[in-house]
Design an enzyme around this catalytic site. Structure first.
Site, mmCIF file in Angstrom:
data_model
loop_
_atom_site.group_PDB
_atom_site.id
_atom_site.type_symbol
_atom_site.label_atom_id
_atom_site.label_comp_id
_atom_site.label_asym_id
_atom_site.label_seq_id
_atom_site.Cartn_x
_atom_site.Cartn_y
_atom_site.Cartn_z
ATOM 1 C CG LEU A 186 0.404 1.653 2.637
ATOM 2 C CD1 LEU A 186 -0.394 2.955 2.765
ATOM 3 C CD2 LEU A 186 0.974 1.245 3.978
ATOM 4 C CG ASP A 187 -2.112 -5.286 3.523
ATOM 5 O OD1 ASP A 187 -1.212 -5.630 2.730
ATOM 6 O OD2 ASP A 187 -2.243 -5.756 4.667
ATOM 7 C CB THR A 188 -6.614 -3.399 -0.915
ATOM 8 O OG1 THR A 188 -5.835 -3.893 -2.006
ATOM 9 C CG2 THR A 188 -7.837 -2.681 -1.472
ATOM 10 C CB THR A 197 -3.505 -0.413 5.056
ATOM 11 O OG1 THR A 197 -3.524 -1.721 5.619
ATOM 12 C CG2 THR A 197 -2.758 0.517 5.995
ATOM 13 N NE ARG A 249 -4.436 -7.976 7.421
ATOM 14 C CZ ARG A 249 -4.831 -8.348 6.203
ATOM 15 N NH1 ARG A 249 -4.156 -7.935 5.131
ATOM 16 N NH2 ARG A 249 -5.878 -9.141 6.063
#
Length: 224
Positions: free
Chosen positions: A56-58, A60, A158
């Site tokens: 997961l992106d930071t 998110t 995104r």
């Protein structure tokens, strides 16, 4: 260091945690807290520390699957690769889409430049990416969207929000900048991994739901 992430699901081969927004899955080059900082607390009596199966992106928040042994890691990774994992995300857009639901099919590839660093872009020759979406609500010119990605490409939701719906996620510092002043109207990229289900042969599926974060609720939204 941030508090240990909340555990949403636990058994002998898997954990699902509710990853807080702002906590990187991988240790940053510049140092600082990351999921690795919580390895000891997440062992829960096991000798091995659990290993993230996906990313997961930071920014998110939400459901992150961890494998508690190497064999489980292989099985769970294969389930992601074979598109067997059901994923539900919630995102807040910097605007309101013209339609209320649909499917976005835009291939993605990485683009790098000295000036802007790297980012993902929609490109015909990229890797296939598919996201189903529907609008759950609208408040003050922002829309709450449910995203159900079939594929798991880097930055998929995104980019699909921006290139497919014509609107960036609220607060996105990469894909929101220059697209809309309202994209800067949140302290982070407003994306939350709300639910995860992983089928298993001979066992009950891994199933977890991450509650809606406070920063979503502060904008007036609930889980639809």
């Amino acid at each position: 260091m941030t508090d240990t992430p909340t555990i949403l699901f636990e058994d002998g081969e898997a954990l699902v945690i509710d990853k807080p927004a702002g906590l990187p899955v991988e240790r940053p080059r510049r140092g600082g807290p990351s999921l690795e900082s919580h390895q000891e607390a997440l062992k829960l009596g096991f000798q091995r520390a659990p290993v993230p199966v996906h990313r997961l992106d930071t920014d998110t928040s939400g459901c992150l699957l961890l494998a508690r042994n190497p064999k489980a890691l292989v099985r769970f990774s294969r389930a992601f690769e074979e598109r067997l994992v059901a994923k539900r995300y919630l995102g807040i857009l910097a605007g309101v889409p013209q339609q209320s639901e649909g499917t976005i099919e835009l291939s993605l590839t990485k683009q790098s430049s000295a000036e802007r660093g790297w980012r993902m872009i929609a490109a015909r020759k990229g890797k296939p990416a598919i996201t189903h979406w529907r609008m759950l609500g609208e408040i003050d010119g922002h829309a709450l969207i449910e995203f159900r990605p079939e594929t798991g490409r880097t930055h998929q939701i995104r980019i699909h929000a921006l290139a497919g719906l014509g609107l960036p996620l609220l607060g996105d510092p990469v894909y929101g900048s220059g697209q809309s002043d309202r994209a800067k109207g949140a302290p982070r990229t407003m994306l939350h991994a709300a639910a995860l289900e992983v089928p298993r042969q001979g066992k009950l599926s891994i199933s977890a739901i991450a509650p809606l974060p406070a920063d979503f609720a502060s904008l007036g939204f609930d889980d639809g």
